[in-house]
Design an enzyme around this catalytic site. Structure first.
Site, PDB file in Angstrom:
ATOM      1  N   GLY A 239       0.765  -1.246   0.000  1.00  0.00           N
ATOM      2  CA  GLY A 239       0.000   0.000   0.000  1.00  0.00           C
ATOM      3  C   GLY A 239       0.790   1.287   0.000  1.00  0.00           C
ATOM      4  N   GLY A 276       3.947  -3.760  -3.646  1.00  0.00           N
ATOM      5  CA  GLY A 276       3.803  -3.941  -5.085  1.00  0.00           C
ATOM      6  C   GLY A 276       4.228  -2.661  -5.772  1.00  0.00           C
ATOM      7  CB  CYS A 345     -13.243   1.737 -30.921  1.00  0.00           C
ATOM      8  SG  CYS A 345     -12.257   1.470 -32.384  1.00  0.00           S
ATOM      9  CE1 TYR A 374      -1.402  -4.031  -8.581  1.00  0.00           C
ATOM     10  CE2 TYR A 374      -0.510  -1.895  -7.981  1.00  0.00           C
ATOM     11  CZ  TYR A 374      -0.847  -3.182  -7.646  1.00  0.00           C
ATOM     12  OH  TYR A 374      -0.631  -3.629  -6.366  1.00  0.00           O
TER      13      TYR A 374
HETATM   14  N1  LLP Z   1      -1.263  -7.177  -0.642  1.00  0.00           N
HETATM   15  C1  LLP Z   1      -2.542  -7.352  -1.005  1.00  0.00           C
HETATM   16  C2  LLP Z   1      -3.348  -8.315  -0.280  1.00  0.00           C
HETATM   17  C3  LLP Z   1      -3.097  -6.593  -2.057  1.00  0.00           C
HETATM   18  O1  LLP Z   1      -4.367  -6.767  -2.393  1.00  0.00           O
HETATM   19  C4  LLP Z   1      -2.269  -5.661  -2.747  1.00  0.00           C
HETATM   20  C5  LLP Z   1      -2.812  -4.869  -3.849  1.00  0.00           C
HETATM   21  C6  LLP Z   1      -0.927  -5.534  -2.353  1.00  0.00           C
HETATM   22  C7  LLP Z   1      -0.461  -6.294  -1.285  1.00  0.00           C
HETATM   23  C8  LLP Z   1       0.035  -4.588  -3.020  1.00  0.00           C
HETATM   24  O2  LLP Z   1      -0.348  -3.281  -2.819  1.00  0.00           O
HETATM   25  P1  LLP Z   1       0.575  -2.064  -3.313  1.00  0.00           P
HETATM   26  O3  LLP Z   1       1.850  -2.081  -2.518  1.00  0.00           O
HETATM   27  O4  LLP Z   1       0.835  -2.255  -4.751  1.00  0.00           O
HETATM   28  O5  LLP Z   1      -0.244  -0.877  -3.050  1.00  0.00           O
HETATM   29  N2  LLP Z   1      -4.675  -1.764  -9.809  1.00  0.00           N
HETATM   30  C9  LLP Z   1      -4.637  -0.726  -8.811  1.00  0.00           C
HETATM   31  C10 LLP Z   1      -4.055  -1.201  -7.502  1.00  0.00           C
HETATM   32  C11 LLP Z   1      -4.756  -2.423  -6.931  1.00  0.00           C
HETATM   33  C12 LLP Z   1      -4.106  -2.935  -5.683  1.00  0.00           C
HETATM   34  C13 LLP Z   1      -4.622  -4.286  -5.349  1.00  0.00           C
HETATM   35  N3  LLP Z   1      -4.024  -4.911  -4.208  1.00  0.00           N
HETATM   36  C14 LLP Z   1      -3.869   0.463  -9.390  1.00  0.00           C
HETATM   37  O6  LLP Z   1      -3.424   0.386 -10.529  1.00  0.00           O
HETATM   38  O7  LLP Z   1      -3.742   1.481  -8.729  1.00  0.00           O
END
Ligand code: LLP
Length: 416
Positions: A239, A276, A345, A374
């Site tokens: 996050g 992530g 489109c 992503y």
């Molecule tokens: N752990 C879990 C259980 C998750 O669901 C996620 C992301 C992460 C870790 C990694 O989170 P991060 O460090 O990347 O914030 N597609 C969206 C983001 C969706 C995130 C989903 N879960 C975007 O492009 O902003």
């Protein structure tokens, strides 16, 4: 250190002129910097100092095997949400003992695969899921290591589509039911309750929600220990936000201080992190080539060969991604307001709307920044567009780590 810079008027990924990549690999193309990716991951880990911590890279952000191999080489683990991600992680050499399995809808088959592989733990999100896992484990004569993903009901202050720790969200075991869920898990012989977990949302730009959530979880760890659970892991999810435009998210050090401060009282746990976006988001640019400049009475459109099927974030979340020409514009170049759009489109197909950009002409290359997280992983074949190539740059060399799809790939598995 900045891994994407202009050198002699030309954008480079590490030491690689990105126009070389475009010439040989074509466009659109995702170019990752191996150095940037590795240093984001190690920077986060090292920010925790002596606190025991395991970084489990969140595979969904960017799941190319070459990136996952780097994760393995760094001695880190993976946060997965599907059997497909388990396959990728194992194939890249990440040991199962460093894999955590998250997600609200694990199937029995995925549970069996993960149990057979011997993963570190399942992050359970509901009682129904707990019952199925207990059954699958006992049928296989195994004990499943589990952690409870609880929903701490804190507001991450982020885009509603990526906020996961609110009471209304589908994620996690409701806070008020966590103790009962733990009691149930402890009563099931085929489960071993080893951890607690939360993930409250993505692209957080303040440390406060993290410390609020971790403080709540830490209180629960003490309670569970007194009811006989040997909680060894405190998984704080991912996050941490990044700078796409003008955001100022906490630094790894500030983030680590918030988490360790809130977890302060409890000993004997290893913190698990699931980054992530912060690991890969700014470790990649997507290159596209300008096809046409189209002026209408209302707007000027820069039509490029990348579209929402390649990078959906602007269309889906209204997300901002920086865009720069690959040839460095001169200092005094006039800016004009344009919309950068793709060939798909849909009016929602745009990479940037009403953006002040230096002059661009047909044939020019542009770089879309912050495309690592992503980006490719959410790309699709919409409009029957083959998915882009992925390239890894390291020092002054680069290689294709995922070939551009062909027309044959588009129809694979189909029959007339
Ligand atoms: N752990 C879990 C259980 C998750 O669901 C996620 C992301 C992460 C870790 C990694 O989170 P991060 O460090 O990347 O914030 N597609 C969206 C983001 C969706 C995130 C989903 N879960 C975007 O492009 O902003």
């Amino acid at each position: 250190m900045d891994y994407f810079t202009y050198i002699k008027g030309e954008l480079h990924a590490e030491g690689v002129p990105v126009s070389d990549v475009a010439r040989e690999a074509g466009t659109p193309v995702f170019i990752y910097s191996g150095g940037s990716f590795a240093s984001s991951l190690t920077g986060l880990r090292d920010a925790f100092g002596v606190t025991p911590v395991l970084v489990c890279y969140s595979v969904k952000a960017a799941s190319n095997l070459a990136l996952l191999k780097k994760v393995a080489d760094l001695g880190m683990g993976a946060d997965i949400v599907s059997g497909g991600e388990l396959y990728r992680a194992l194939r890249a050499g990440i040991p199962a003992s460093r894999v955590v399995f998250s997600g609200v809808g694990k199937t029995g088959r995925e549970m069996a695969e993960a149990l057979d592989a011997g993963i570190m733990m399942f992050n359970l999100e509901s009682l129904a899921e707990m019952e199925l896992l207990a059954r699958v484990a006992s049928e296989r004569g195994r004990t499943a290591p589990v952690s409870l993903r609880v929903n701490p009901d804190v507001d991450p202050g982020t885009h509603p589509y990526v906020a996961t720790g609110l009471r209304e969200s589908k994620f996690g075991i409701p806070w008020g039911e966590a103790r009962e869920a733990a009691r149930l898990a402890l009563s099931m012989p085929s489960l071993s309750l080893v951890g607690l977990d939360c993930h409250i949302g993505s692209q957080l730009t303040s440390a406060v929600p993290f410390s609020d959530a971790v403080a709540k979880l830490s209180g629960l760890v003490s309670d569970l220990r007194s009811s006989g659970a040997s909680v060894r892991y405190l998984d704080v999810g991912g996050g941490l936000g990044i700078t796409y435009h003008d955001e100022s998210p906490p630094s790894p050090t500030e983030y680590a201080a918030a988490v360790t401060g809130a977890a302060g009282g409890i000993g004997g746990v290893t913190l698990v992190l699931e980054p992530g976006r912060s690991a890969v988001g700014n470790s990649c640019v997507m290159l596209a080539r300008v096809l046409y400049i189209k002026r209408t009475p209302a707007r000027t459109f820069v039509i490029v060969d990348a579209a929402m099927n390649d990078l959906v974030r602007p269309s889906l979340y209204g997300a901002y991604h920086g865009i720069r020409p690959v040839s460095e514009p001169s200092g005094g170049a006039p800016l004009s307001r344009v919309s950068v759009v793709g060939p798909v489109c849909e009016s929602g197909d745009f990479l940037a709307r009403d953006r002040e950009l230096p002059p661009l002409a047909s044939g020019d290359l542009i770089a879309v920044f912050g495309a690592g997280a992503y980006g490719f992983s959410m790309s699709s074949n919409y409009n029957s567009r083959p998915r882009a190539a992925e390239v890894l740059a390291e020092g002054s060399s680069w290689r294709t780590v995922r070939a551009r799809e062909s027309y044959e790939d588009l129809a694979r598995g189909e029959s007339l």
